[in-house]
Design an enzyme around this catalytic site. Structure first.
Site, short mmCIF file in Angstrom:
data_model
loop_
_atom_site.label_atom_id
_atom_site.label_comp_id
_atom_site.label_asym_id
_atom_site.label_seq_id
_atom_site.Cartn_x
_atom_site.Cartn_y
_atom_site.Cartn_z
N PHE A 24 23.70 36.60 50.54
CA PHE A 24 24.47 37.63 49.73
C PHE A 24 23.64 38.33 48.94
O PHE A 24 22.41 37.99 49.04
CB PHE A 24 25.34 36.56 48.66
CG PHE A 24 26.88 36.94 49.00
CD1 PHE A 24 27.53 36.64 50.27
CD2 PHE A 24 27.63 37.34 48.02
CE1 PHE A 24 28.82 36.85 50.40
CE2 PHE A 24 29.02 37.44 48.26
CZ PHE A 24 29.60 37.32 49.54
N HIS A 84 31.73 47.82 43.79
CA HIS A 84 31.47 47.13 45.01
C HIS A 84 30.92 48.37 46.04
O HIS A 84 31.93 49.09 46.14
CB HIS A 84 32.46 46.17 45.61
CG HIS A 84 32.07 45.08 46.53
ND1 HIS A 84 31.61 45.63 47.91
CD2 HIS A 84 31.78 43.95 46.71
CE1 HIS A 84 31.24 44.45 48.65
NE2 HIS A 84 31.48 43.41 47.99
N GLU A 89 30.98 41.39 50.84
CA GLU A 89 29.48 41.40 51.09
C GLU A 89 29.04 40.53 52.02
O GLU A 89 27.92 40.67 52.87
CB GLU A 89 28.72 41.02 49.69
CG GLU A 89 27.35 41.32 49.57
CD GLU A 89 26.94 41.33 47.99
OE1 GLU A 89 27.27 42.28 47.27
OE2 GLU A 89 26.24 40.25 47.77
C1 LIG Z 1 38.60 41.51 46.48
C2 LIG Z 1 37.91 40.78 45.55
C3 LIG Z 1 36.83 39.76 46.10
C4 LIG Z 1 36.05 38.85 45.40
N1 LIG Z 1 35.24 38.25 46.19
C5 LIG Z 1 34.53 37.30 45.51
C6 LIG Z 1 33.53 36.53 46.24
O1 LIG Z 1 33.36 36.54 47.35
N2 LIG Z 1 32.77 35.60 45.49
C7 LIG Z 1 32.86 35.69 44.03
O2 LIG Z 1 32.15 34.86 43.35
N3 LIG Z 1 33.75 36.45 43.34
C8 LIG Z 1 34.45 37.34 44.09
N4 LIG Z 1 35.38 38.13 43.33
C9 LIG Z 1 35.67 37.93 41.89
C10 LIG Z 1 36.57 36.78 41.64
O3 LIG Z 1 37.57 36.70 42.62
C11 LIG Z 1 37.20 36.99 40.53
O4 LIG Z 1 36.26 37.30 39.35
C12 LIG Z 1 37.88 35.67 40.02
O5 LIG Z 1 38.78 35.25 40.99
C13 LIG Z 1 38.93 35.95 38.57
O6 LIG Z 1 39.39 34.62 38.66
P1 LIG Z 1 40.13 34.31 37.22
O7 LIG Z 1 40.69 32.85 37.40
O8 LIG Z 1 39.51 34.47 36.18
O9 LIG Z 1 41.44 35.18 37.39
P2 LIG Z 1 42.48 35.65 38.34
O10 LIG Z 1 42.49 35.14 39.53
O11 LIG Z 1 42.33 37.29 38.40
O12 LIG Z 1 43.77 35.16 37.48
C14 LIG Z 1 44.49 35.79 36.48
C15 LIG Z 1 45.63 35.08 36.29
O13 LIG Z 1 46.09 35.47 34.72
C16 LIG Z 1 47.52 35.80 34.85
N5 LIG Z 1 47.77 36.66 33.67
C17 LIG Z 1 47.17 37.92 33.56
N6 LIG Z 1 47.91 38.65 32.45
C18 LIG Z 1 48.94 37.72 32.02
C19 LIG Z 1 49.80 37.90 31.12
N7 LIG Z 1 49.97 38.80 30.34
N8 LIG Z 1 50.78 36.73 31.03
C20 LIG Z 1 50.53 35.69 31.97
N9 LIG Z 1 49.44 35.50 32.76
C21 LIG Z 1 48.84 36.47 32.88
C22 LIG Z 1 47.57 36.55 36.27
O14 LIG Z 1 49.01 36.12 36.32
C23 LIG Z 1 46.68 35.36 36.88
O15 LIG Z 1 47.51 34.04 36.96
C24 LIG Z 1 36.20 39.02 44.04
C25 LIG Z 1 36.99 39.90 43.50
C26 LIG Z 1 37.67 40.73 44.09
C27 LIG Z 1 38.73 41.76 43.49
#
Ligand SMILES: Cc1cc2nc3c(=O)[nH]c(=O)nc-3n(C[C@H](O)[C@H](O)[C@H](O)COP(=O)(O)OP(=O)(O)OC[C@H]3O[C@@H](n4cnc5c(N)ncnc54)[C@H](O)[C@@H]3O)c2cc1C
Ligand code: HEM
Ligand code: SF4
Ligand code: F3S
Ligand code: FES
Lengths: 251, 143, 570, 114
Positions: free
Chosen positions: C120, C236, C249
């Protein structure tokens, strides 16, 4: 410097248009569902979800629809599109080959409003089949390493692990059409996913759970589940293989 | 009011037009099963007439030895053959035979369980049923 | 009276961070009630879209070291990462990978049965642990399924949280709307973990799920917490056209090339050592430079783009290791990576910034933790390395879950419930938004806001653009978009969308202000008018606090333990 | 009874029936169709003990299979504890009834009580 921004909303000269018929229904207020028609423009890559959101943005803010990832991985946007259960974000208007696109809420799920349906039963059935590894040492104690598993062993279950819980299979299955208590292809396929995992030791307890008068036996190998699955899970295969264990064809 | 589950209902369960030949087979299997059950009950009743002696038996036999009766019998033969042959296919399928092997699915997805083996099974049960029915007709009307 | 329910621990957000926290907490406090509240159904969270990998050191026997993971992370961050935090993540990660395996994660394997890893961007060893190219999806599935074991976790599917209630010092609860019925609730609790993810939908060209809006960040902000380092937005290099869906990636990790219109692998000019696998900020800048210098392509939508070449990997390898992006590119763009060059362009992908927390994920309010992308514990500094984000989510999910349970078990909670705060929140959303009036279409305002962000605060930034952008956004904010035309209670997504827009304004403003203030180029923040990194004046974090008029901007020191900043070269 | 036991019986009866029905029909075909239905020949068949036993077996197998099939269809159509109990016992009763009625014919004919 000018940096070109949004792309999906731009309409080039190649844009054509269709009639989008959306089923509208709020069980709290309406007697029955009704179709509303909208004229929407589309490009060759426009998905049904984009068309619906276009309507929501510009014509009628109140359309109720569930969506999130828009790339067919979150399982939110299952609905009946031109008569068949499909993911709205994974169905392009151009591939439907029709001037009228009709969208309705998925069958066999209670309607919340318009296109959004309740999933509680699917989630409960999923939970019921114990969708996790069953063995004594699942909790890691400090320095342990992974359980070994060869690529061939992964191949035994990976297909079924692709399930995004969209419910399309449950919507297409003929047993689900009349049987409210049937566990459904989604959960049965997940039961197989874990049974087929070489790390799992919970086969017997899972087989017991689905051996119920509304369990695995209510599948008649109609195969509709596999035909609508957007992720190639092939629940019908998983279910028959699982039943193979129960009939003693496999061990 | 109990919550409306928005189930597709019997119409949806029976509709054979949407999901290919497998769904047609599903429907025919059900219908032929029910049809055979009905025939079976009737048949038991029919044969019980033998207890009424030769006259009773012949009386009853005449009722069935009509053109309609023969046509009906032909349908029963068809149902029986279809149900039996397809039943064997279904049983094999239910036991996990010929439904394909689990493998990484590649887009565009083509479910392995909906394969030619089972399609051939379905088509041959339909063809065999038709042939049997025609043979039956030939025998019955050939008298 | 407002309807009310009660939990011991409330977890807001059900992505990787939220679910990992739920499991940690449920295990540690088996008699405590845990509520996972999410505005989407639990496993529909954005995290399912993560594709490429999760970084961890697994092969020390083959030469990888934790030390090297820490240094790569710090160097990738352009030395803005807090080094103790980076160390914590790298040390904790290996066992988390194995724990996921013990819970059923379908990691891709080596022939001998051990977990495989791929290359990566920005790493000196292939250490992105992967499961085909659906890492986030499978991790979410594993966590979601494992959660099903615990009877003390309850799921509030499709509950939109609107505010955090506290008595000035200590957390007390949140307010939320159950979208299905439209009922306004207070959810009382002793502790809260904010795991609401990133806010990438501030940009119109974005890899994020449509639900990734800054509600959680804004909620914390309004409750008095600081947002940290919001100016650092990652682009990205490879978002596919026209949708902006991510091409992982991992595609380059498996050997893909980036080509300009001369057919050259232009990365040799910019990062000869790492080529396509330089960190994302560098690759994205290189692409934009190539485009500006006339070596780009035009997509049929009229947008400039570059080409990603995967053809030499061969159909079989693509199917095996990149099945997900193969599906995406064939379906959404009509391009088969085994035969065609993919049209790609830098795309908004990650927010390095978030709610200001310490190394344990604790925020400035007692009883509130933040984890995952919503949090900024400064592990990524000014530029996150690929695959480090899912690692962060998992590690701090676990840490905060356990700490919150400790806190609940070691404290007593008797403070009187602040009814007036609930009343004023009810007024804010129902009088201020739901019953608001106006004739401007909020969806069009949202489109303009996100377009502005895309135009004015993209890969390369400069003072004029940023100030113009800020002005546009403030003008948009003044328009009468605060109204909800859908008057029904049930499943009113129109209402939710307008509340999201409300939060987008406040957070967008902070992103732009932070970018204007930071007169240097560091990591993902790249100013054409200040092209050099300036450690004398800007080796610090940015903090922003809420104020009804204009955010209050402050700074915060960087923790440097063993690596002094040096020039960043690849 | 466990559902798996019931369904194993369902498949088992089906398999056994395949064999027996085949014999039954083949025997009909050894004779000319109309002839086979003549009173005397039918009666003779009934009196041939092995054949009578086979008929009895077919009767039991198909009644079990058929009415269980009916039960399956009915419990899929509508759910509810009372309804499903009624269906199960109803089908069982019908099954027993039909077997009893059919057996009467076979036994009485076989014993020459006609
Ligand atoms: C397309 C893509 C590919 C990626 N690939 C990688 C990768 O290969 N490797 C890597 O390490 N990272 C990767 N990332 C980054 C990583 O996926 C994210 O940073 C990570 O998944 C975020 O997880 P999280 O648990 O913080 O939040 P999220 O999964 O974004 O979850 C947010 C949660 O908060 C809830 N929420 C938001 N607002 C409210 C509200 N007002 N009331 C109630 N609930 C709410 C939503 O419903 C959701 O459940 C990628 C990101 C993207 C966009
Ligand atoms: C002789 C060969 C027969 C075979 C191999 C056979 C096989 C089967 C099988 C495998 C099923 C299960 C179908 C499913 O679950 O999808 C079935 C169902 C059924 N069978 Fe038979 N059967 C035979 C004869 C009969 C006869 C003679 C009758 C009538 C008395 C009958 C009545 C039924 C009924 C009513 C069903 C339920 C239909 C359904 O669930 O779809 N069968 N049969
Ligand atoms: S098996 Fe396929 S159709 Fe069914 S829920 Fe899973 S992904 Fe959807
Ligand atoms: S459609 Fe239904 S009947 Fe079985 S094969 Fe699939 S679950
Ligand atoms: S929006 Fe996620 S599957 Fe369609």
């Amino acid at each position: 410097m000018a940096q070109v921004s949004s792309t999906s909303n731009e309409q080039s000269s190649t844009a054509k248009s269709i009639t989008l018929k959306i089923s509208r229904y709020n069980p709290e207020h309406d007697e029955s569902s009704q179709f509303m028609e909208f004229n929407v423009k589309y490009e060759k890559w426009t998905t049904v979800l984009e068309a619906i959101l276009d309507v929501k943005k510009h014509f009628d803010h109140s359309v109720a629809v569930r969506y999130s990832c828009r790339q067919a991985t979150c399982g939110s946007c299952g609905m009946i599109i031109n008569g068949k259960p499909r993911l709205a974000c994974f169905t392009k208007i151009s591939e439907l080959d029709s001037d009228v696109v009709t969208v309705e809420p998925m069958n066999n799920f209670p309607v919340i409003r318009d296109l959004a349906v309740k999933f509680e039963k699917l989630f409960d059935s999923h939970q019921k089949i114990k969708p996790y590894l069953i063995r004594d040492d699942t909790e890691l104690v400090s320095d342990e390493k992974e359980f070994l598993q060869t690529p061939e062993e992964v191949e035994q279950y990976i297909q079924f692990a692709n399930c995004i819980k969209c419910g399309l299979c449950n919507s297409a299955c003929p047993t689900m059409a009349t049987d409210s208590s049937f566990v459904g292809p989604q959960a049965l396929a997940q039961a197989y996913r874990y049974v087929a995992d070489s790390r799992d030791k919970g086969k017997d307890s899972r087989l017991k759970i689905i051996d119920d008068s509304h369990g695995i036996w209510r599948c008649h190998f109609a195969g509709s589940c596999s035909q609508v699955c957007p992720k190639g899970v092939d629940p019908a295969m998983g279910i028959q293989l699982l039943r193979g264990y129960m009939l003693g064809f496999r061990s | 009011m109990p919550q409306d589950e928005h189930k597709e209902g019997i119409g949806g369960m029976m509709n054979p037009t949407r999901y290919g030949i497998e769904r047609v087979a599903y429907l025919l299997m059900r219908l032929s099963g029910l049809g055979l059950l009905a025939y079976f009950v009737a048949h038991i009743y029919e044969t019980s007439n033998i207890l009424r002696g030769q006259v009773g038996w012949n009386e009853f036999l005449e009722l069935t030895q009509t053109t309609e009766g023969h046509l009906f019998l032909a349908i029963v033969i068809a149902m029986c053959v279809f149900h039996t042959v397809n039943g064997i296919r279904v049983m094999l399928g239910h036991g996990g035979v010929g439904v394909g092997k689990p493998a990484r699915p590649d887009y565009p997805y083509d479910p392995a369980s909906q394969n030619y083996r089972h399609k051939i099974g379905i088509y041959s049960s339909i063809v065999l049923a038709a042939v049997a029915a025609m043979y039956g007709l030939a025998v019955m009307f050939g008298e | 009276m407002v309807d009310s329910i009660e939990f011991d621990l409330i977890i807001c957000g059900s992505g990787l961070a939220g679910l990992r926290a739920a499991i940690a907490a449920a295990k540690k406090g088996p008699h405590l009630k845990i509520g996972v509240v999410s505005k989407v159904q639990v496993m529909r969270s954005h995290s399912v879209s993560a594709e490429g990998g999760t970084a961890a050191v697994l092969f020390e026997d083959e030469g990888d070291t934790i030390e090297s993971h820490i240094y790569d992370t710090v160097k990738g961050s352009d030395f803005l990462a807090d080094q103790d935090v980076a160390e914590r993540m790298c040390v904790e990660m290996p066992q988390e990978i194995h724990q996921l395996d013990h819970w059923g994660m379908p990691w891709s394997r080596r022939p001998d049965g051990r977990i495989d890893q791929r290359n990566f961007g920005g790493y000196s060893f292939p250490r992105a642990t992967y499961a085909s190219d659906k890492v986030g999806f499978f991790e979410m599935q594993t966590l979601y399924d494992t959660c099903q074991k615990f009877e003390n976790i309850e799921y509030l599917n499709e509950w939109f949280v609107t505010s955090i209630i506290h008595d000035g010092k200590r957390f007390m609860g949140v307010t939320a709307i159950e979208l299905g019925s439209g009922t306004f609730y207070t959810i009382k609790g002793k502790a809260l973990i904010i795991a609401t993810g990133g806010a990438g939908r501030l940009y119109s060209f974005s890899t994020y799920a449509l639900s990734s809006t800054p509600d959680g960040l804004d909620m914390g902000l309004r409750a008095g917490m600081a947002l940290k380092d919001m100016e650092f937005v990652q682009f990205h290099p490879t978002g596919i056209l026209p949708s902006g869906i991510l091409i992982t990636e991992g595609a380059r990790g498996e050997g893909g090339y980036l080509l300009n219109n001369k057919g050259e692998r232009f990365m040799k000019t910019y990062a000869a050592g790492k080529m396509e696998l330089a960190p994302r900020d560098i690759v994205s800048r290189s692409i934009m430079t190539e485009i500006e210098e006339g070596r780009g392509f035009k997509h049929e939508t009229g947008v400039d783009c570059m080409k990603l070449d995967l053809r030499h990997l061969g159909d079989e390898k693509i199917k095996e290791k990149l099945g997900g992006i193969r599906e995406i590119s064939i379906k959404f763009s009509g391009q088969d990576p085994a035969k065609d060059l993919l049209d790609i362009r830098p795309v908004c992908h990650y927010m390095m910034g978030g709610l200001h927390t310490d190394i344990d994920g604790a925020t400035e309010i007692q009883g509130v933790w933040a984890a995952g992308e919503a949090a900024c514990n400064s592990v990524h500094g000014s530029n996150r390395l690929g695959a480090n984000s899912t690692s962060e989510c998992i590690v701090w999910g676990k840490i905060t879950g356990e700490l919150a349970i400790d806190y609940i078990q070691n404290n007593t909670f008797t403070n009187p419930w602040p009814h007036h705060l609930v009343a004023s929140e009810e007024k804010r959303i129902y009088d201020g938004i739901f019953r608001g009036n106006g004739d401007v279409n909020p969806y069009e305002i949202r489109q303009q806001l996100t377009d502005t962000m895309n135009d004015k605060a993209y890969v390369y930034k400069n003072e004029t653009d940023l100030i113009e952008g800020l002005k546009t956004i403030r003008d948009l904010k003044k328009q009468t978009w605060k109204h909800v035309d859908d008057k029904a209670k049930e499943y009113n997504t129109n209402f939710a969308n307008v509340m999201e827009l409300d939060s987008m304004f406040r957070v967008a403003e902070i992103v732009l202000l932070g970018a204007i203030n930071r007169k240097e180029s560091r990591g993902a923040h790249s100013r054409t008018d200040y092209p050099k990194r300036d450690d004398v004046n800007f080796l610090h974090h940015t903090l922003a606090y809420y104020d009804p008029n204009e955010p209050i901007m402050k700074t915060h020191p960087v923790t440097i333990t063993r690596y002094q900043p040096v020039e960043r070269k690849y | 009874m466990r559902e798996s036991t019931i369904m194993k019986i369902h498949y088992g009866t089906a398999l056994a029936a395949v064999a027996l029905v085949a014999v039954h029909i083949l025997m009909r075909l050894t004779q000319n169709f109309a002839e086979s239905l003549e009173y005397e020949s039918v009666l003779a068949n009934y009196k041939f003990i092995p054949y009578a036993i086979m008929l009895e077996l077919i009767l039991i197998l198909l009644a079990v299979h058929g009415f269980n099939g009916l039960r399956v269809i009915l419990i899929e159509l509508k759910q509810g504890r009372i309804y499903e109990k009624a269906v199960s016992y109803g089908c069982l009763a019908a099954m027993i009834g039909l077997i009893a009625y059919g057996s009467r014919t076979i036994i009485m004919t076989n014993m020459g009580l006609v």
